[in-house]
Design an enzyme around this catalytic site. Structure first.
Site, PDB file in Angstrom:
ATOM      1  N   ASP A 151       0.782  -1.228   0.000  1.00 43.43           N
ATOM      2  CA  ASP A 151       0.000   0.000   0.000  1.00 43.43           C
ATOM      3  C   ASP A 151       0.821   1.289   0.000  1.00 43.43           C
ATOM      4  O   ASP A 151       0.611   2.163  -0.843  1.00 43.43           O
ATOM      5  CB  ASP A 151      -0.924   0.023   1.216  1.00 43.43           C
ATOM      6  CG  ASP A 151      -1.889  -1.148   1.237  1.00 43.43           C
ATOM      7  OD1 ASP A 151      -1.595  -2.184   0.615  1.00 43.43           O
ATOM      8  OD2 ASP A 151      -2.927  -1.046   1.905  1.00 43.43           O
ATOM      9  N   GLU A 172       0.620  -9.397  11.847  1.00 48.82           N
ATOM     10  CA  GLU A 172       0.471  -8.973  10.458  1.00 48.82           C
ATOM     11  C   GLU A 172       1.848  -8.827   9.795  1.00 48.82           C
ATOM     12  O   GLU A 172       2.047  -9.245   8.659  1.00 48.82           O
ATOM     13  CB  GLU A 172      -0.290  -7.658  10.452  1.00 48.82           C
ATOM     14  CG  GLU A 172      -0.827  -7.223   9.114  1.00 48.82           C
ATOM     15  CD  GLU A 172      -1.688  -5.969   9.230  1.00 48.82           C
ATOM     16  OE1 GLU A 172      -2.178  -5.499   8.186  1.00 48.82           O
ATOM     17  OE2 GLU A 172      -1.866  -5.448  10.367  1.00 48.82           O
TER      18      GLU A 172
END
Length: 465
Positions: free
Chosen positions: A191, A420
């Site tokens: 991202d 994550e």
């Protein structure tokens, strides 16, 4: 059912109590995040179905329940658009709109995407994510071929996967050079990578008052993209939406050829060839597409002086000089020229990524001016990238190094409660805990029989890897 899955799965451990404990813990994460038809990345920050997450999740789920892994992919493909695209999010209507942003009322897919064939029954986003799906489908099939054949899994998913790849090779070849372009930083999955900084400077950010970030309620601001990043993400998505998600009509301020996106497309094209052969279709076109795309990848994005693949900004025509993990992912490409693979391996081991000396594989150059070991894709190490590099190392015969990366990945996954991502220096878990693809790929590293089918289940038969 839950207890039975855990108990039967635990007995498959090959390496003692630690791996048995890890396998049970990883399985619990996936069972906890299962919604009945799919698996959410997490129950907190990511309460819907994400595209490439589900592909990675299915790869791990196949070791727990091949049928559930098949269902994971089938549910995602049920949200596919008529033009072939697989959207990056399929929204769960039971989740409140304010639980995640951008929410369905922002994307307005069934209305704005009508001309592109957006489904009426499922609200989705309008952008895509990396094409891992055919590779996942093939690996899921290999987990239990008899069950796959009984359910007609491959014949049902093959036409949808082929349509997805036609969309990428057709409508998304914005540069006309044989590579799929991404039109939003969320599409390649990296991202806020520093690679996007230069092309994003052209984008006027949406006003802060026009959106409300839900992510900061679940994760520290220091771990996440900045408000300026988000303002630009929102502007790009809104522009795409307001042009009916039409790739030809949208004035894309952000249009980039990304190496990892296209490398995954190549690996999945080879997997499509295997699937085509299994269902009685002609695999030749998929193999040829993979070879042509490999040549384009090397010609367009290989940077010999830096020893890494880089991104190309289609608006300026310039390549991005940043070294990111995206540039290492082409190690998974079966027919990568030997001299390119050797240089790429040297870069991975060198001072910029320090493979084997830091935790997993950093997402950005350790010596780069924008390195930040905590902030999302600007330095932290991600488990899906480590899984891909593990497969790439094996594909090029680097079995010892692959095994070391496997061991450090498993250790980090367990120690951080399936975080994550992790800080590459300290190994500290960052972002969300109990993250589904971390758990799923840990299961795959634990239990996949990689000698049976070669790297990613693509044995070197008839030149397809």
């Amino acid at each position: 059912m839950t207890a039975g899955l855990l108990e039967s799965h635990a007995t498959r451990s090959r390496d003692g109590d630690d791996e048995r404990s890890l396998g049970r813990a990883a399985t619990r994460v996936l069972l906890r995040n299962w919604t009945g038809g799919a698996t959410v990345p997490s129950r907190s920050l990511y309460p819907h179905q994400w595209s490439w997450d589900s592909a990675f999740i299915a790869i791990g789920l196949r070791h727990v329940s091949p049928r559930r892994a098949q269902r994971e992919l089938e549910t995602l493909l049920g949200a596919q658009w008529g033009d072939g695209r697989i959207p990056h999010i399929a929204f769960n209507p039971a989740v409140p709109l304010d639980a995640y942003f951008p929410s369905p009322d922002f994307w307005r897919s069934s209305e704005a995407g009508r001309g592109a064939g957006a489904p009426h029954s499922t609200e989705t986003s309008g952008i895509v994510q990396p094409p891992v799906h055919a590779l996942a489908a093939w690996l899921v099939h290999l987990a239990d071929p008899a069950e796959s054949r009984r359910r007609g899994f491959l014949p049902r998913v093959f036409p949808r996967l082929a349509a997805w790849h036609r969309y990428l090779t057709g409508r998304r070849d914005l540069g006309g050079h044989g590579l799929a372009a991404v039109v939003h930083p969320w599409e390649p999955g990296l991202d806020n990578s520093p690679s996007w900084d230069a092309p994003l400077r052209r984008v006027e950010p949406a006003p802060d008052s026009s959106f409300r970030r839900a992510d900061l309620a679940h994760s520290p601001a220091a771990d996440r993209p900045t408000d300026l990043d988000y303002g630009r993400y929102v502007r790009l998505a809104a522009t795409y939406r307001d042009h009916a998600y039409d790739d030809g009509r949208t004035p894309h301020a952000f249009a980039v050829e990304d190496p990892s996106f296209n490398a995954l497309r190549i690996a999945s094209e080879y997997a499509l060839a295997r699937i085509a052969d299994a269902v009685g279709a002609d695999p030749a076109g998929h193999r040829e597409c993979a070879r042509v795309t490999t040549r384009a990848l090397v010609e367009r994005l290989w940077e010999p002086a830096a020893g890494i693949f880089v991104c190309r900004d289609l608006r300026s025509g310039l390549t991005c000089p940043d070294r990111t993990v995206s540039g290492l992912v082409p190690l998974i490409v079966p027919d990568l020229p030997r001299e390119v693979a050797d240089a790429l391996l040297a870069t991975a081991r060198g001072e910029h990524f320090a493979l084997g000396k830091v935790h997993l594989v950093p997402s950005y150059d350790l010596l780069g001016p924008e390195f930040d070991g905590s902030r999302y894709w600007r330095g932290p190490s991600w488990f899906n990238m480590a899984w891909l590099l593990h497969g790439g190392l094996r594909a090029h015969g680097e079995y010892g190094e692959a095994e070391r990366l496997r061991e450090t990945s498993l250790t980090a996954a367990h120690a951080t409660d399936f975080a994550e991502y992790v800080d590459p220096y300290s190994g500290e878990g960052r972002g969300i805990r109990g993250f589904s693809w971390t758990a799923a790929l840990a299961l795959d590293l634990l239990y996949a029989d990689r000698d049976a089918h070669g790297a990613f289940g693509l044995r070197n038969d008839e030149g397809e890897g």
